[in-house]
Design a protein around this motif. Structure first.
Motif, mmCIF file in Angstrom:
data_model
loop_
_atom_site.group_PDB
_atom_site.id
_atom_site.type_symbol
_atom_site.label_atom_id
_atom_site.label_comp_id
_atom_site.label_asym_id
_atom_site.label_seq_id
_atom_site.Cartn_x
_atom_site.Cartn_y
_atom_site.Cartn_z
ATOM 1 N N SER A 81 -24.500 8.542 -40.094
ATOM 2 C CA SER A 81 -25.441 9.555 -40.518
ATOM 3 C C SER A 81 -26.195 9.058 -41.746
ATOM 4 C CB SER A 81 -24.673 10.838 -40.842
ATOM 5 O OG SER A 81 -25.512 11.776 -41.429
ATOM 6 N N GLN A 82 -27.466 9.394 -41.851
ATOM 7 C CA GLN A 82 -28.272 8.946 -42.988
ATOM 8 C C GLN A 82 -27.792 9.566 -44.295
ATOM 9 O OE1 GLN A 82 -32.232 9.972 -41.824
ATOM 10 N NE2 GLN A 82 -32.390 8.298 -40.348
ATOM 11 N N ASP A 83 -27.323 10.806 -44.216
ATOM 12 C CA ASP A 83 -26.885 11.477 -45.444
ATOM 13 C C ASP A 83 -25.391 11.814 -45.446
ATOM 14 O OD1 ASP A 83 -26.875 13.435 -43.545
ATOM 15 O OD2 ASP A 83 -28.167 14.833 -44.637
ATOM 16 N N GLY A 84 -24.667 11.327 -44.435
ATOM 17 C CA GLY A 84 -23.228 11.569 -44.376
ATOM 18 C C GLY A 84 -22.841 12.905 -43.764
ATOM 19 N N THR A 85 -23.808 13.663 -43.285
ATOM 20 C CA THR A 85 -23.531 14.954 -42.656
ATOM 21 C C THR A 85 -24.046 14.948 -41.225
ATOM 22 O OG1 THR A 85 -25.628 15.949 -43.338
ATOM 23 C CG2 THR A 85 -23.784 16.129 -44.893
ATOM 24 N N PHE A 86 -23.798 16.025 -40.522
ATOM 25 C CA PHE A 86 -24.256 16.165 -39.143
ATOM 26 C C PHE A 86 -25.776 16.130 -39.049
ATOM 27 C CE2 PHE A 86 -25.689 19.029 -35.749
ATOM 28 C CZ PHE A 86 -25.227 18.325 -34.657
ATOM 29 N N VAL A 87 -26.448 16.675 -40.054
ATOM 30 C CA VAL A 87 -27.908 16.761 -40.045
ATOM 31 C C VAL A 87 -28.544 15.368 -40.039
ATOM 32 C CG1 VAL A 87 -29.903 17.641 -41.345
ATOM 33 C CG2 VAL A 87 -27.795 18.964 -41.242
ATOM 34 N N GLY A 88 -27.881 14.381 -40.618
ATOM 35 C CA GLY A 88 -28.451 13.046 -40.741
ATOM 36 C C GLY A 88 -28.407 12.194 -39.487
ATOM 37 N N TYR A 89 -27.759 12.653 -38.430
ATOM 38 C CA TYR A 89 -27.714 11.871 -37.189
ATOM 39 C C TYR A 89 -29.053 11.961 -36.467
ATOM 40 C CZ TYR A 89 -22.695 11.179 -37.622
ATOM 41 O OH TYR A 89 -21.468 10.799 -38.054
ATOM 42 N N PRO A 90 -29.403 10.949 -35.676
ATOM 43 C CA PRO A 90 -30.698 10.958 -34.980
ATOM 44 C C PRO A 90 -30.842 12.166 -34.046
ATOM 45 C CG PRO A 90 -29.654 8.793 -34.820
ATOM 46 C CD PRO A 90 -28.652 9.725 -35.437
ATOM 47 N N ASP A 91 -32.025 12.778 -34.087
ATOM 48 C CA ASP A 91 -32.299 13.952 -33.256
ATOM 49 C C ASP A 91 -32.310 13.611 -31.770
ATOM 50 O OD1 ASP A 91 -32.406 15.792 -35.312
ATOM 51 O OD2 ASP A 91 -34.563 15.525 -35.626
ATOM 52 N N GLU A 92 -32.710 12.386 -31.417
ATOM 53 C CA GLU A 92 -32.750 12.012 -29.997
ATOM 54 C C GLU A 92 -31.353 12.053 -29.386
ATOM 55 O OE1 GLU A 92 -32.585 7.234 -29.798
ATOM 56 O OE2 GLU A 92 -34.350 8.048 -30.809
ATOM 57 N N TYR A 93 -30.339 11.667 -30.142
ATOM 58 C CA TYR A 93 -28.966 11.742 -29.645
ATOM 59 C C TYR A 93 -28.511 13.196 -29.521
ATOM 60 C CZ TYR A 93 -28.047 6.722 -30.189
ATOM 61 O OH TYR A 93 -28.052 5.359 -30.066
ATOM 62 N N LYS A 94 -28.871 13.999 -30.485
ATOM 63 C CA LYS A 94 -28.466 15.414 -30.453
ATOM 64 C C LYS A 94 -29.065 16.123 -29.246
ATOM 65 C CE LYS A 94 -28.175 15.847 -35.448
ATOM 66 N NZ LYS A 94 -28.774 16.484 -36.617
ATOM 67 N N LYS A 95 -30.335 15.890 -28.970
ATOM 68 C CA LYS A 95 -31.011 16.564 -27.857
ATOM 69 C C LYS A 95 -30.377 16.207 -26.517
ATOM 70 C CE LYS A 95 -35.434 16.928 -30.208
ATOM 71 N NZ LYS A 95 -36.804 16.416 -30.290
ATOM 72 N N LYS A 96 -29.987 14.940 -26.353
ATOM 73 C CA LYS A 96 -29.342 14.516 -25.105
ATOM 74 C C LYS A 96 -27.911 15.032 -25.010
ATOM 75 C CE LYS A 96 -31.510 9.983 -24.468
ATOM 76 N NZ LYS A 96 -31.176 8.547 -24.406
ATOM 77 N N SER A 97 -27.247 15.118 -26.129
ATOM 78 C CA SER A 97 -25.808 15.385 -26.146
ATOM 79 C C SER A 97 -25.424 16.722 -25.543
ATOM 80 C CB SER A 97 -25.266 15.315 -27.572
ATOM 81 O OG SER A 97 -25.358 14.002 -28.044
ATOM 82 N N TRP A 98 -26.190 17.763 -25.785
ATOM 83 C CA TRP A 98 -25.772 19.096 -25.341
ATOM 84 C C TRP A 98 -25.774 19.168 -23.816
ATOM 85 C CZ3 TRP A 98 -23.928 18.716 -29.538
ATOM 86 C CH2 TRP A 98 -24.585 18.747 -30.755
ATOM 87 N N ASN A 99 -26.769 18.582 -23.173
ATOM 88 C CA ASN A 99 -26.786 18.586 -21.704
ATOM 89 C C ASN A 99 -25.666 17.715 -21.134
ATOM 90 O OD1 ASN A 99 -29.003 20.288 -21.520
ATOM 91 N ND2 ASN A 99 -30.450 18.603 -21.612
#
Length: 152
Positions: free
Chosen positions: A20-38
């Motif tokens: 993560s860029q900032d060490g939290t969940f928010v700092g992870y790349p958005d492209e991974y987050k969008k794919k992950s839920w499906n």
């Protein structure tokens, strides 16, 4: 303890060596987050028993429906395999193989078997069989036992 989608996502990111860029969940790349839920919805549906209807995972706070052990061990590998499929096929294949291995180690549910044909309990044991005794006897005594007249 209930495992939520964010927990599985962060474990998968650790496996993939993504930080993560900032060490939290928010700092992870958005492209991974969008794919992950499906992908997590699909993997969860695959692991659920057939009598349970899977609920879609739409954000990081959704609770995973499968047992916590499988959610914490198998799901991160399955998610990592799907997220890396286009980037690194060797890692993706490794994570997928590990996911399949952990998926097979899940505890089996013990459920009663329904007798749809009515077979159980209907068979009777015969105390005195009416079939002839074909075992035993002597070849020299023709009255002892029954022998089939087979051909040689």
């Amino acid at each position: 303890m209930s495992v939520i989608a964010q927990d599985v996502f962060m474990m998968a990111m650790t496996l993939m060596d993504e930080e993560s860029q900032d060490g939290t969940f928010v700092g992870y790349p958005d492209e991974y987050k969008k794919k992950s839920w499906n992908v997590l919805t699909m993997l969860q549906a695959e692991l659920l028993p057939p009598y349970l209807q899977p609920l879609g995972i739409t954000n990081e706070n959704d609770v995973i429906q499968i047992d916590d052990r499988t959610a914490a061990t198998a799901l991160p590998y399955g998610l990592a395999a799907h997220l890396l499929m286009n980037e690194d096929q060797q890692k993706s294949a490794f994570y997928n193989a590990r996911y399949d291995e952990l998926k097979r180690k899940r505890p089996a549910a013990i459920v009663p078997i329904k007798d749809v044909y009515g077979i159980v309990g209907t068979q009777e044991k015969v105390a005195n069989p009416t079939t002839p005794d074909i075992d035993g006897g002597s070849f020299t005594d023709d009255k002892n036992g029954i022998y089939g007249g087979g051909e040689f």
